[in-house]
Scaffold this active site. Sequence first.
Site, mmCIF file in Angstrom:
data_model
loop_
_atom_site.group_PDB
_atom_site.id
_atom_site.type_symbol
_atom_site.label_atom_id
_atom_site.label_comp_id
_atom_site.label_asym_id
_atom_site.label_seq_id
_atom_site.Cartn_x
_atom_site.Cartn_y
_atom_site.Cartn_z
ATOM 1 N N LYS D 116 8.555 6.139 29.459
ATOM 2 C CA LYS D 116 8.243 7.505 29.033
ATOM 3 C C LYS D 116 6.929 8.010 29.586
ATOM 4 O O LYS D 116 6.762 9.207 29.834
ATOM 5 C CB LYS D 116 8.248 7.580 27.509
ATOM 6 C CG LYS D 116 9.663 7.403 26.985
ATOM 7 C CD LYS D 116 9.783 7.687 25.523
ATOM 8 C CE LYS D 116 11.250 7.535 25.141
ATOM 9 N NZ LYS D 116 11.451 7.565 23.695
ATOM 10 N N HIS D 233 16.381 11.374 12.557
ATOM 11 C CA HIS D 233 16.236 11.485 14.020
ATOM 12 C C HIS D 233 17.555 11.367 14.754
ATOM 13 O O HIS D 233 17.588 11.117 15.957
ATOM 14 C CB HIS D 233 15.238 10.442 14.571
ATOM 15 C CG HIS D 233 13.891 10.559 13.961
ATOM 16 N ND1 HIS D 233 13.044 11.620 14.226
ATOM 17 C CD2 HIS D 233 13.237 9.772 13.069
ATOM 18 C CE1 HIS D 233 11.924 11.461 13.541
ATOM 19 N NE2 HIS D 233 12.019 10.355 12.829
ATOM 20 N N ARG D 291 22.927 9.136 31.029
ATOM 21 C CA ARG D 291 24.306 8.742 30.721
ATOM 22 C C ARG D 291 25.051 9.957 30.198
ATOM 23 O O ARG D 291 24.448 11.011 29.994
ATOM 24 C CB ARG D 291 24.299 7.659 29.645
ATOM 25 C CG ARG D 291 23.421 8.115 28.472
ATOM 26 C CD ARG D 291 23.604 7.356 27.231
ATOM 27 N NE ARG D 291 22.566 7.604 26.267
ATOM 28 C CZ ARG D 291 22.555 8.590 25.377
ATOM 29 N NH1 ARG D 291 23.558 9.450 25.334
ATOM 30 N NH2 ARG D 291 21.558 8.748 24.523
#
Lengths: 162, 162, 493, 493
Positions: D116, D233, D291
């Site tokens: 990240k 989440h 994906r």
Amino acid sequence: MELQFRIDAELKTIKIEREGENYRAQIDDRVYAVRLEADPAGEMIFSANDDRHTVFIAVDGSKYFVAIDGDVIELTISDERPSRRGNHHHRDDSLSASMPGQVTKVLVNEGDAVERGQALVVLEAMKMEIKITAPHAGRVAKVLIRQGQVVDRGQTLIELAE
Amino acid sequence: MELQFRIDAELKTIKIEREGENYRAQIDDRVYAVRLEADPAGEMIFSANDDRHTVFIAVDGSKYFVAIDGDVIELTISDERPSRRGNHHHRDDSLSASMPGQVTKVLVNEGDAVERGQALVVLEAMKMEIKITAPHAGRVAKVLIRQGQVVDRGQTLIELAE
Amino acid sequence: MLRKILIANRGEIAVRIIRACQELGIRTAAIYSEADAGSMHVRLADEAIPIGSPAPKDSYLRGDKIIEAARSIGAEAIHPGFGFLSENADFADAVRSAGLIFIGPLGYSMRLMGNKIGARVLMQQSGVPVVPGYEGAVDAEFGEAAGTIGYPVLVKAAFGGGGKGMRIVHHAADLPDAIESAQREAQNAFGDATVFLEKYIEGSRHLEFQVFGDAHGHVIHFFERECSVQRRHQKIIEETPSPLLDDALRDRMGAASVAAAKAVNYQNAGTIEFIVDPQTREFYFLEMNTRLQVEHPITEMITGLDLVKLQIDVASGKELPFKQQDITRRGHAIECRVYAEDPSNGFLPSIGLALKAIFPSAPNVRIETGIESGDEVSIHYDPMIAKVIVLGQDRSDAIRKMDWALKNTIILGVTTNVSFLRAVLAHSIFGRGAETTDFIQKEFSDWHPQVYGTSDLALIAVALHEMVREAGNRMQDASYDPWNVKDGFRIGG
Amino acid sequence: MLRKILIANRGEIAVRIIRACQELGIRTAAIYSEADAGSMHVRLADEAIPIGSPAPKDSYLRGDKIIEAARSIGAEAIHPGFGFLSENADFADAVRSAGLIFIGPLGYSMRLMGNKIGARVLMQQSGVPVVPGYEGAVDAEFGEAAGTIGYPVLVKAAFGGGGKGMRIVHHAADLPDAIESAQREAQNAFGDATVFLEKYIEGSRHLEFQVFGDAHGHVIHFFERECSVQRRHQKIIEETPSPLLDDALRDRMGAASVAAAKAVNYQNAGTIEFIVDPQTREFYFLEMNTRLQVEHPITEMITGLDLVKLQIDVASGKELPFKQQDITRRGHAIECRVYAEDPSNGFLPSIGLALKAIFPSAPNVRIETGIESGDEVSIHYDPMIAKVIVLGQDRSDAIRKMDWALKNTIILGVTTNVSFLRAVLAHSIFGRGAETTDFIQKEFSDWHPQVYGTSDLALIAVALHEMVREAGNRMQDASYDPWNVKDGFRIGG
């Protein structure tokens, strides 16, 4: 277990035996190693010589309907067992109405010789006409209905002799 | 026929009798004229005091799941009849694992007084934790598992006394 | 918004309308004949009213009873579906006279279009091309007219339908007999012997345009449907867009369709049917169907609209919420009609118990059906038991998807045309989009289902089934055997 | 065209991929753990290969076994679905090293996006806005950086996901502890303690763009998906278009998405996730999912495309068959995720037997599921058991249709969130399209299903059921009673 079925006009015999967890089936000289993989209600997944198939089965008296790879095959069991329903069935030599309707034409008389496929009786319901045809060559033994008569589904119309 | 069910914590009694072709049901002082219109497998259409309802029913041992008008209601039959399955069931005073998993925490000891809703055991499976809570206030009679133990679904974890 | 609608129909179209109403929060009332007491549309509706015995003339055609039922339960509107009373102008008028909303066109429009001779004249006046023909009233002039038109000609009944009162005549010598027998048949079937002549266009295609009008004078169209794949004058496969049309011809036919509908002040959903000569690419008005069409879903698939919801809105007095230029299409849609019939035996209906009815579920596959496993397919009504509809990105994608969908449409207990439909899709003429109305008759008259090498597998399946059942029975018998219940039970009971 | 594909997944996504392959005429091989031996994806595939015990690390995460299985049965390609190995760059590389096609992006792209911190830097270099933050390596500088960013800040793990290694910090005093505990958690969960800081934007929305690249350097996007409705989440309701975007902002975010994908030479289907501040309408790159996404069907509904078929084509080396300007959308699509969980008890999974699973069938309603009636919902895998997807003409039509579809989604035996989803759809904040990521937590923390007046009806239903069953049993008992079989049987046996 040995079972005999008719598919269309043909008579077929299958022998099937348990073999451990699996089965061994024989039709004529063809032998299949059969494994039942799943058996939810009315559906069945099995492999025959390692090829996997999903089939759907429905039973109506002595008739079996099998859907396999997009085709539907109708089999009629031809052993001596009494059918589970006990009605809807009729001997080989009598012809019954495949639908309720009115008899619009009787095309044969008692004693007539008939060909396989020859139209014997015409039924009408709604705007459709249905011809009842001879399943095999033979002779008309009995005519049990007359023109104009209203018949029920399964009612015997004609008796044929071989 | 008189039947008793638990819905959530509440105990409800229904009396139902045949009345000709139809039925008469009573719950507390509320009376319903019930007509069964159709009953295909697991589905049921009936009218109660002329209002028509389609419900889906599934049974698991003593538990009934009913889907009606978009809601799902769970009922537990509370009579003395032996259950049809014979397993999956446990007495009121024992707490069992609602899923297979690993016991990650045991939060009470034998003899502890517990409140309704108090967490007693924590189970973990995949990345989810599940707390097993007391269905009613009482005392911990027995702790049948230890931390780290892997348990099966339905396995009794704790016995509670009233 | 309406609060309750009575659906004056049965089967898949009744189910489809009920579902649209459920989405909109409108309560639904079904009607049913004795033969349909347990059928799917009855199970799904909020209320269900028995309306008479199985024969349609005693139930689904009893307008008086239906209107009475609607009033008695407080329905505000009646949706006629298709077939039955849907094109009956007197019924539409009676519904409106009873203070109810008829979800369909004005009786006025139905009457104008119901008379085929009158409609021909009106269309010509409105600039809509019709098949060259002759609609004079004097029998003696038919011969000369036929000569002018050129053989072969078609003799048709003015109030006919479904092929009754219709004759193809190839030679002048056969004309007088054909006219006489057509008149006799028309008199018997429709109570009116009037016939007219039309040129018979061999190898033609059947196309139609979906039109929609509102009560505020707007009429638009939602493109065409190609309906040339027919057996016994009934459509079995429809698709949109038509492989025949280009944008120029589509625009011309669309404009003609709107003009045709405007000529009769058409409101709500309707369909303009055309014959198209694929050689000359000329199109001719054939007739208007003044109702929702069986094949309306393919139009919905490519336009993204819900025509039934739109019918309800427009019948309630709303304006069409879009203009012609707002209507766009995307992809290619096909519908296959699943009939309980035997394609290898003259497409005769096959009636009985649908022991099993399993339909595929997949993206862009839509099923419209009025039956579920265990339902009876009755002789009293249309043998169409389901419609399989797909949307593909293009025509070949749609054909591939339809083949998959039909392969996964499992109906056991009654013979259906599912394998036949797959054979039609796989035919090279259909593959290149060259289907004409005589395609089925020419290419499939000898068709029989091919069961390659699967009969062994079917035998194995049934034998396995029997083995499993027998094993199950042994277990069940054991559990019910009182000898096993208790020791000591055996002696003395 | 590929001839055989192995699907390295389970549940609804495996089923969806199998169906796409069936349409294309590609043979399919399923893999399954011991827990899934009888499950739907196994039943549907042409072949099925057992791959290990129930725990994912012993089966669905065993890349080596999966590649071996694919080679042993002659599969030419592996589709990873989502979850499990789908974002594992080493697996993608291993598949390709084994001479097979991996239906997904390059390992290279996955690795760049998997880190990240690296992705943040790369995005900034590519002109894609990221959330204001700090990715320095020196712990001592975090405090100063947080002050510059402005509290509240988010401490995030560089290789994290699913909320692990993440802390919201409101006050400077809490920062050191938060960093330390996040580092510890990240080390345990992901084997790397690296963390970074991001500004925490309260009341933000979560949007994402579907992107697609091919091996020929083309990248396009298929518009956005609004994914702000989340619990713990995790998304539970997604829709497209987003009620927040106008065309200008949509174009800017679309361009940023394509730039982001191009920065990592992205091929095949991927998703760029953004945080959007609804006050300022500023958007920030959050991460890329390398994906197919769970919620891809809503994009398919509005664009008319089949993303799985497109994945197969592009993985086979084909060029994307369209350009950005060819991609249009129509209507409004919503997806609801049906979870086996109890929304009135912290959304904890509820596992068990789905005694009955009945899904609605209607126009523009699409169901993706991996279970059928009688299937076990196992503790080993994700509790999502179905996705209900609808396409409406506009947002309110779609909401109405979804409510209908959920009302007709009948799952008995395991507790699901179906009633909860309906309550969310009916909430005024959702109704006006103002959902933010804290919407569920703020508005539904005390939610309990409301069963108004239906408990009497449930009692009547069950009592009726018992009456009918008892009557049936009496008949069955009688037929099995040997005393009744023959007279004289009673005495002496």
